[in-house]
Write a protein that holds these residues in place. Structure first.
Motif: not given
Lengths: 286, 272, 323
Positions: A15-22, A118-131, C107-109
């Protein structure tokens, strides 16, 4: 640390990693909005292309527009979800080439979890919208003609329930199969960072193939997507069960509902390949 | 002319180093081709509906040519230009006594030509010769409709390569704007693959999308030449197609130069 | 703290010769029976030419690589057997890679790494406060890492590796590419860390100034073995420590005969209009005797004694061992 606390810690870390990636992705807001908007626009166009084909040809191998869009929508929602959560696997080639994979190994957390986070890629929302668009249209059309489904809750509640469960499991299984494919691709980067494009045939190719009824393809390709890389088995078979299509001729209808189970051995295969790759990396064979 | 030729040759050589990537790309392209051509075969096999404007055989040609020449489409920026711009080494290119636009144009053209050249021969051979022998005659790439059809195809493909290079340079210029580069690249890739006919053969579309596709330049990259190969467009229409390409090529090249110079001016003002 | 016994590590490298179809495979022995041990609180510098096995050793010690033979324990644990527990007790800084989230402020890291290592938030805040002060991070702690200069980034990297207060710190070429003030700051910080908290520091570097400023012990690795293990003075002796005396002469008459070196082992290296340079082997001849010679027989305007530059010293050693 006992196993349960370990799980909880892992989950919290994810959860924390995903927050960082967002947070990191929001640094490039313009790019993000552009991609999402652009992807959505092009999704509409692509779906319109499918509608055009239906208006020209009337049906697809006995599948109506609503039925095809139903399957197409499910697959095209599952793929971007898998793609978004496994972006870290996608960047493995670069991580290994630059040696940055090492930094994941000096942290007290499973490297697989770190890659997922490492990354929850938000960009994919566009593709998700197609589905979602295809799925939404399919649901509206199917609601208008209730007999498109093989079972109704009024007549055969048990079978209808089984169909719902099987389809939901099928969606999750479809995400799992695509994620496993990205995972396998990442495992290959331990051996070679060249030529990974070949796996795209299975990921993007699998997405494209599974979006249409499997009966569209020649036998060898059907078999491939049922048994070897089971993107077809996990979602097409449940859809056949729900929509009353033959699926695999000769098999009893109820067995089609079990299709999603195919994701399990495939996930184990991916895990085994990954472990082998990681061992090879640790022994410096890269 | 000579320095531009040298740039062309140098870029071509670097592409050869990525033979493994090309082989892998080829494999993927064959798989995509198989899936797409079987989906289309299923459409053609479905009952009812209006008659299709192309025969199945012409459609198969269209699909396989699309896969073979996929690497020639301007769906991504030139990675070398991208790195050059991102690392700031573009300054070094500015020191050369050459026109930056044409320097980049030749390099990009070399990259597109060589990487698609590496792939297309094998894909065409597979689709044209192997498939019929594997018992899939209906799915195979048919021979060109005639010598003149082949000639038209060749000329229009050459023009398509030039158009693709000019579009790629323009796309690469967006890399100067780092905040939006990735987004624009993604949109452009989707637009190119749909409106060139790679997703669905354009003749099978109708209604407003078909009208939009007809106006945009992207069909000149793939759809137009492919249809000359199979005779879906008669040879007589070639001059019109050529003029369509020429007009767009002139427009995109001129626009691209202006765009590049704008970016360079901003760069100079930013002082980096 | 660290015990390494006859560690062996082999790599298979396959290279494709231009114009040939087949790949050529050959085995390279990166470590060939390396042994050594490090006590708690030591600062050990690994030196050696490129490809000597320094990085391989660090990678094995930090649990990234598995060796092909031999054993090693770090704080009583075998690094590659229990990787996760092992890495809790170490901090690693790779000079050319980053630990930090590129697009976010450092600092986030720090916060995330603290959570990852299970550091309680209060404790983390205290540690970060100390690190901010000692590494002087305040000015750029809220800037996205990608916008930092290399020197600023390395200071953040160091802090990131220390959030969980590891008793052992590995620094793999930490000063590479840094400007002089950043190098000095980094060395001073690492030395202080060792002095005040007793942190064991293992350092690999090509910069002999790092070693001279920091390390109480130098280990020269070549061809996968330990070629030398001792202090800097020992290394000088090993390499044959020649000192140099530079004499700047006063203007006026010169006695050419008197300028000839009259002590055994003293050599006249350079003679020009205003300068004389002598050299001698420091293990055979004392500096005082040479000074006495110079003061007695010449008319110096200025005298200076120089040790051989460390870079030259190790180059001579590498050459001697054929590495």
């Amino acid at each position: 640390m006992n196993a349960r606390a370990g799980w909880r810690h892992s989950l919290a870390m994810y959860g924390k990693l995903v927050r960082m990636s967002l947070k990191a992705q929001l640094q490039y807001r313009t790019s993000l909005y552009l991609s999402v908007a652009g992807q959505f626009a092009i999704s509409v166009v692509e779906f319109a292309g499918m509608l055009a084909l239906f208006s020209r040809f009337g049906e697809f191998r006995g599948w109506s527009l609503a039925q095809t869009a139903f399957l197409y929508g499910l697959v095209n929602m599952a793929f971007p979800v898998a793609d978004a959560i496994s972006w870290g696997f996608d960047s493995m080639g670069q991580l290994v080439r630059t040696g940055n994979f090492d930094r994941l190994l000096v942290r007290p957390l499973s490297p697989v979890l770190q890659l997922f986070g490492m990354e929850l890629t938000v960009r994919r929302i566009g593709r998700l919208a197609q589905g979602m668009l295809a799925f939404g249209v399919a649901c509206v059309l199917l609601a208008r003609s209730p007999d498109s489904f093989a079972y109704s809750f009024a007549d055969r509640p048990l079978a209808a329930l089984a169909a719902v469960v099987s389809l939901s499991a099928g969606f999750a299984a479809c995400v799992s199969v695509f994620t496993s494919l990205f995972w396998i691709r990442a495992a290959f980067t331990f051996v070679t960072v060249e030529g990974l494009e070949a796996v795209n045939a299975l990921t993007y190719g699998g997405q494209q193939a599974a979006g249409y009824p499997l009966s569209a393809y020649r036998k060898f390709l059907q078999l491939f997507f049922l048994a070897a890389v089971p993107v077809g088995a996990v979602i097409y078979l449940p859809a056949c069960f729900a929509l009353g299509k033959p699926g695999i001729p000769g098999l009893p209808a109820w067995s089609l509902a079990l299709g999603p189970l195919a994701a399990i051995p495939f996930a184990f295969l991916a895990r085994a390949l990954w472990s082998a790759g990681l061992r090879r990396y640790a022994s410096g064979g890269g | 002319m000579r320095p531009y030729l040298a740039a062309f040759r140098a870029r071509a050589r670097t592409v050869f180093r990525y033979r493994a990537a090309a082989a892998a790309g080829m494999f993927a392209q064959v798989a995509f081709g198989f899936i797409l051509v079987m989906i289309l075969e299923s459409w053609y096999g479905s009952a009812g509906g209006a008659p299709a404007p192309m025969t199945m055989s012409q459609t198969a040609a269209y699909v396989w040519l699309g896969q073979a020449f996929f690497a020639m489409l301007p769906w991504n920026p030139d990675p070398e230009l991208r790195d050059l711009i991102r690392s700031g080494e573009v300054a070094r290119d500015l020191l050369r006594p050459l026109d930056l636009y044409w320097l980049w144009f030749t390099r990009t053209l070399a990259w597109r030509l060589v990487s698609s050249g590496l792939r297309c021969a094998a894909i065409l051979a597979f689709a044209g010769f192997a498939l019929p022998r594997l018992g899939m005659v209906d799915l195979a790439l048919p021979a060109p409709a005639g010598a003149s059809a082949l000639a038209c195809f060749a000329v229009l493909m050459a023009m398509a390569a030039l158009m693709s290079a000019s579009m790629t340079v323009a796309l690469s210029c967006f890399q100067f704007r780092q905040v939006s580069a990735a987004g624009i690249t993604a949109i452009f890739a989707a637009i190119v693959s749909f409106f060139s006919g790679l997703t669905v053969p354009l003749p099978l579309l109708d209604g407003p999308i078909a009208a939009v596709a007809g106006l945009l330049p992207f069909r000149a990259l793939a759809d137009l030449p492919f249809r000359f190969w199979s005779g879906a467009i008669p040879v007589n229409d070639a001059p019109a197609a050529f003029l369509f390409q020429l007009a767009w090529l002139a427009a995109i090249t001129a626009g691209g130069r202006v765009f590049l110079n704008m970016q360079l001016r901003d760069l100079a003002v930013a002082g980096s | 703290m660290i015990r390494i016994e006859s560690l062996v590590k082999e790599y298979t490298v396959s290279a494709r010769r231009p114009g040939r179809q087949s790949r050529e495979r050959r085995t390279v022995r990166a470590l060939d029976g390396l042994s050594m041990s490090v006590a708690r609180g030591d600062v050990v510098g690994f030196i050696g030419p490129n490809g000597a096995g320094k990085s391989t050793t660090i990678k094995i010690l930090s649990g990234i690589l598995h060796p092909d033979g031999g054993t090693c324990t770090v704080a009583g644990r075998v690094p590659w057997k229990d990787r996760i527990e092992h890495v809790r007790g170490i901090g690693v800084v790779f000079g050319q890679r980053t630990q930090l989230w590129w697009d976010l402020p450092a600092v986030d890291s720090f916060e995330l790494l603290g959570d990852m290592y299970g550091v309680p938030p209060q404790r983390r805040r205290e540690t970060v406060a100390v690190l901010r002060r000692e590494l002087d991070l305040d000015a750029f702690l809220d800037t996205p890492v990608r916008q930092l200069s290399l020197g600023e980034r390395m200071r953040c990297e160091l802090a990131a590796a220390l959030i969980h207060e590891p008793p052992i710190l590995f620094l793999d070429e930490p000063t590479i590419g840094l400007d002089a003030p950043s190098k000095l700051a980094l060395r001073a910080f690492a030395a202080g860390l060792n002095r005040e908290r007793g942190t064991t520091v293992i350092l690999t570097t090509h910069d002999m100034d790092d070693i001279e400023a920091l390390a109480s012990r130098v280990v020269l690795i070549g061809k996968g073995r330990t070629l030398f293990d001792g202090d800097m003075a020992g290394l000088r002796r090993e390499a044959g420590d020649r000192k140099r005396l530079v004499v700047d002469l006063a203007r006026g008459r010169r006695d050419e005969q008197a300028e000839l070196p009259s002590l055994p082992g003293l050599r006249l290296e350079e003679r020009s209009a205003s300068r004389l340079v002598y050299s001698w082997d420091a293990s055979n001849l004392g500096t005082a005797e040479v000074m006495a010679f110079a003061a007695g027989r010449l008319e110096p305007a200025d005298l200076s004694v120089e040790s051989r530059p460390a870079e030259e010293l190790v180059s001579a050693l590498y050459a001697r061992h054929g590495v």
